[in-house]
Design a protein around this motif. Structure first.
Motif, mmCIF file in Angstrom:
data_model
loop_
_atom_site.group_PDB
_atom_site.id
_atom_site.type_symbol
_atom_site.label_atom_id
_atom_site.label_comp_id
_atom_site.label_asym_id
_atom_site.label_seq_id
_atom_site.Cartn_x
_atom_site.Cartn_y
_atom_site.Cartn_z
ATOM 1 N N THR A 1 2.673 4.478 -11.462
ATOM 2 C CA THR A 1 1.039 4.531 -10.899
ATOM 3 C C THR A 1 0.281 3.505 -11.643
ATOM 4 O O THR A 1 0.705 3.230 -12.424
ATOM 5 N N PHE A 2 0.341 2.597 -9.607
ATOM 6 C CA PHE A 2 -0.368 0.902 -10.553
ATOM 7 C C PHE A 2 -1.684 0.737 -10.334
ATOM 8 O O PHE A 2 -2.335 2.092 -8.902
ATOM 9 N N SER A 3 -2.752 1.340 -11.322
ATOM 10 C CA SER A 3 -4.483 0.678 -10.800
ATOM 11 C C SER A 3 -4.904 -0.502 -11.932
ATOM 12 O O SER A 3 -4.325 -1.034 -12.260
ATOM 13 N N PRO B 1 0.749 -1.222 -13.796
ATOM 14 C CA PRO B 1 1.309 0.112 -14.291
ATOM 15 C C PRO B 1 0.009 0.994 -15.019
ATOM 16 O O PRO B 1 -0.463 0.749 -16.226
ATOM 17 N N LEU B 2 0.274 2.565 -14.747
ATOM 18 C CA LEU B 2 -0.696 3.465 -15.901
ATOM 19 C C LEU B 2 0.498 4.291 -15.845
ATOM 20 O O LEU B 2 1.181 4.717 -15.695
ATOM 21 N N GLY C 1 1.189 -1.383 0.058
ATOM 22 C CA GLY C 1 -0.794 -0.602 0.034
ATOM 23 C C GLY C 1 0.823 1.505 -0.024
ATOM 24 O O GLY C 1 2.140 0.899 -0.225
ATOM 25 N N PRO C 2 0.420 2.631 0.192
ATOM 26 C CA PRO C 2 -1.093 2.934 0.526
ATOM 27 C C PRO C 2 -1.738 2.609 -0.662
ATOM 28 O O PRO C 2 -1.780 2.810 -1.721
ATOM 29 N N LEU C 3 -3.388 1.966 -0.283
ATOM 30 C CA LEU C 3 -3.893 2.497 -1.597
ATOM 31 C C LEU C 3 -5.505 3.281 -1.734
ATOM 32 O O LEU C 3 -5.829 3.660 -1.473
ATOM 33 N N SER C 4 -5.925 4.007 -2.767
ATOM 34 C CA SER C 4 -7.048 4.547 -2.665
ATOM 35 C C SER C 4 -8.272 3.967 -3.674
ATOM 36 O O SER C 4 -7.815 3.215 -4.372
ATOM 37 N N LEU D 1 -11.753 2.733 -9.800
ATOM 38 C CA LEU D 1 -10.381 2.124 -9.741
ATOM 39 C C LEU D 1 -9.496 2.358 -8.181
ATOM 40 O O LEU D 1 -9.423 3.081 -7.295
ATOM 41 N N LEU D 2 -8.978 1.331 -8.310
ATOM 42 C CA LEU D 2 -7.988 0.890 -7.328
ATOM 43 C C LEU D 2 -6.569 0.991 -7.276
ATOM 44 O O LEU D 2 -6.270 0.829 -8.686
ATOM 45 N N VAL D 3 -6.244 1.941 -6.633
ATOM 46 C CA VAL D 3 -4.710 2.797 -6.955
ATOM 47 C C VAL D 3 -3.529 2.698 -5.950
ATOM 48 O O VAL D 3 -4.139 2.888 -5.099
ATOM 49 N N ARG D 4 -2.640 2.317 -6.499
ATOM 50 C CA ARG D 4 -1.731 3.152 -5.627
ATOM 51 C C ARG D 4 -0.500 3.786 -6.296
ATOM 52 O O ARG D 4 -0.087 2.807 -7.222
#
Length: 511
Positions: free
Chosen positions: A322-324, A344-345, A280-283, A313-316
């Protein structure tokens, strides 16, 4: 006959086994009622709020979704008068009075306040009037939450209480008597709201905590202390980074029989996700608007989180990029989200999909004082400009000049029409290209008589217009024009044709 009686007894026992426990469980289920208030209306000397109504709706939604409140038992009031608010409190308390078993009353308010009063609908309601109702024994447990400035008057606290461990692995029943007071700020601090979250910092994080992010026991249940601790930590962080000053939420709990109170059970929601986080952290971000719904703090954990149906979207985000992962949650659906599934995003892919952050509307009209210097002649007048599109405007400008020379009096009258194109900026501010046409009438009065002449002028130019504070306009432009005489006056000097360069100024107001 005995066999018949034996089968009748067996059927009755089976019916009791099938229906009795559920009925008993329903009877043991604590009755929970709430009054949820959002007030955008300004108090005297303060401006209107933007998101108090949204705060109230979000709180009401999470109470129904995971708090085991029925919709009919959650009363939502938007900009109520103080009398209406107190009447709703009395009605909810009346519904609990004499109710068998354990009961809970929850009061929530988002709006203006100070250390002595709330201001629902913009009018003062003394805090003591509410505390008197929250302290009543008509409900087994009473919870009061205020997201407003100067909340220390509600909790009677001037700062934060120290960290302490709490037992959280408990059934979602009350088994306590007493009251809990929570405020989004302490002492004389201000509370903050933000367009980035479409709400206030504290309520946003408190709602997210109740959805399951605050669960420290990984049991799918969130207690009052867990939710408050999570909301406090993130409110402190966000106000330190984005606010005008730190905002310290405050807490006062007086329960008999327990040191905490369970308030949410995630798996009672119609739709929820299991988040498996390794680092994490995740959003979790709402895809339709780009609004951050909740954050999962860093660390290895597994959480159950209740979410309304929608696309997310689950994002780190980390230094390496940025990964999602995009996911859609339907009503009644359960989803497992593993951090290992993130991909990867590119940053551009994560741009906000919804409406842009609110900005004050740009003015479309200007009225300016607009002199033109043409050769050695200064012609003074006014100009009205109207923006038709963000990049295009049109204008009209009447001008006049009177000069005296020896025994002659010269009068110059001009009417100009034109358009401006803004390749950079937004009409009426920015770099512009202009095209215009105008007519000039010149008259000369002398002892020998009076003569007149008229010319037409067409030109192209460039300039820059500065729009300051969204109302003050200052611009300058240079135009190269060609003029030709329509009717000559032998004594007024209008017998030539050719090019002329002029300099134009504008100073005025935009509206």
């Amino acid at each position: 006959m005995k066999c018949v009686r034996w089968w009748q007894g067996m059927l009755a026992a089976m019916a009791l086994l099938l229906t009795g426990p559920s009925q008993a469980a329903e009877e043991r289920r604590p009755r929970r009622v709430a009054v949820v208030v959002g007030s955008n209306a300004p108090a005297v000397g303060r401006s209107s709020l933007r998101y108090a109504h949204d705060d109230a709706r979000n709180m009401a939604d999470v109470l129904v979704q995971v708090g085991e409140f029925t919709p009919k038992d959650v009363r939502v009031l938007l900009d109520p008068e103080p009398e209406e608010l107190l009447s709703a409190m009395d009605a909810q308390l009346g519904a609990l009075r004499g109710q068998p078993g354990e009961t809970l009353l929850l009061f929530y308010y988002s709006g203006h306040a100070d250390e002595k009063a709330l201001y629902p609908g913009g009018h003062a309601l003394p805090l003591e009037e509410l505390r008197r109702r929250i302290d009543t024994p008509d409900a087994t447990v009473r919870v009061g939450i205020i997201d407003a400035c100067r909340g220390g008057g509600w909790t009677r606290a001037k700062g934060l209480q120290p960290e302490a461990p709490f037992e959280v692995n408990i059934p979602l029943t009350l088994q306590s008597e007493g009251s809990i007071f929570i405020a989004s700020s302490s002492g004389l601090e201000n509370a903050h709201e933000t367009s980035a979250l479409q709400g206030s910092f504290f309520t946003h994080h408190l709602v997210a905590g109740l959805r399951g992010v605050a669960d420290q026991g990984s049991d799918g249940e969130v207690s009052v202390v867990e939710a408050f601790t999570y909301a406090r930590q993130l409110t402190l962080r966000d106000t330190a980074l984005l606010g005008e000053g730190l905002q310290h939420p405050s807490f006062d709990m007086n329960l008999r029989g327990r040191s905490d109170l369970p308030l949410a059970r995630v798996k009672t929601s119609a739709s929820w996700v299991e988040v498996k986080q390794t680092t994490g952290p995740l959003s979790v971000i709402l895809a339709s608007s780009g609004t951050r719904v909740l954050e999962v703090p860093a660390g290895k954990r597994s959480l159950y989180v209740a979410l309304p149906p929608g696309k997310y979207l689950l994002v780190r985000k980390e230094s390496g990029g940025t990964f999602s992962r995009e996911f859609t949650l339907e009503a009644g659906q359960r989803e497992v989200l593993d951090e290992a599934s993130l991909e990867p995003l590119q940053t551009a892919q994560l741009q906000r999909k919804g409406p842009a952050e609110e900005e004050p509307p740009r003015p479309r009209n200007t009225l300016t004082f607009s002199p033109v210097l043409m050769a050695a002649l200064a012609i003074y007048g006014l100009e009205y400009e109207r923006a038709l599109l963000p990049e295009l405007s049109v204008f009209v400008a009447p001008r006049l000049s009177i000069q005296n020379e020896d025994a002659s009096r010269w009068s110059y009258a001009q009417l100009m029409l034109g358009a401006r194109y803004f390749p950079f900026g937004h009409a009426p501010g920015g770099l512009f290209l202009t095209s215009r046409v105008s007519g000039i009438s010149v008259s000369a009065s002398s002892p020998t008589g009076q003569e007149t002449g008229q010319s037409l002028i067409a030109g192209l130019g460039v300039g820059y217009s500065l729009l300051a504070w969204n109302w003050l306009v200052l611009s300058v432009g240079v135009t190269e024009s060609y003029f030709w005489t329509v009717r000559e006056g032998s004594e007024v000097g209008m017998t030539k044709e050719g090019f002329v360069t002029d300099l134009q100024f504008n100073l005025g107001v935009a509206f």
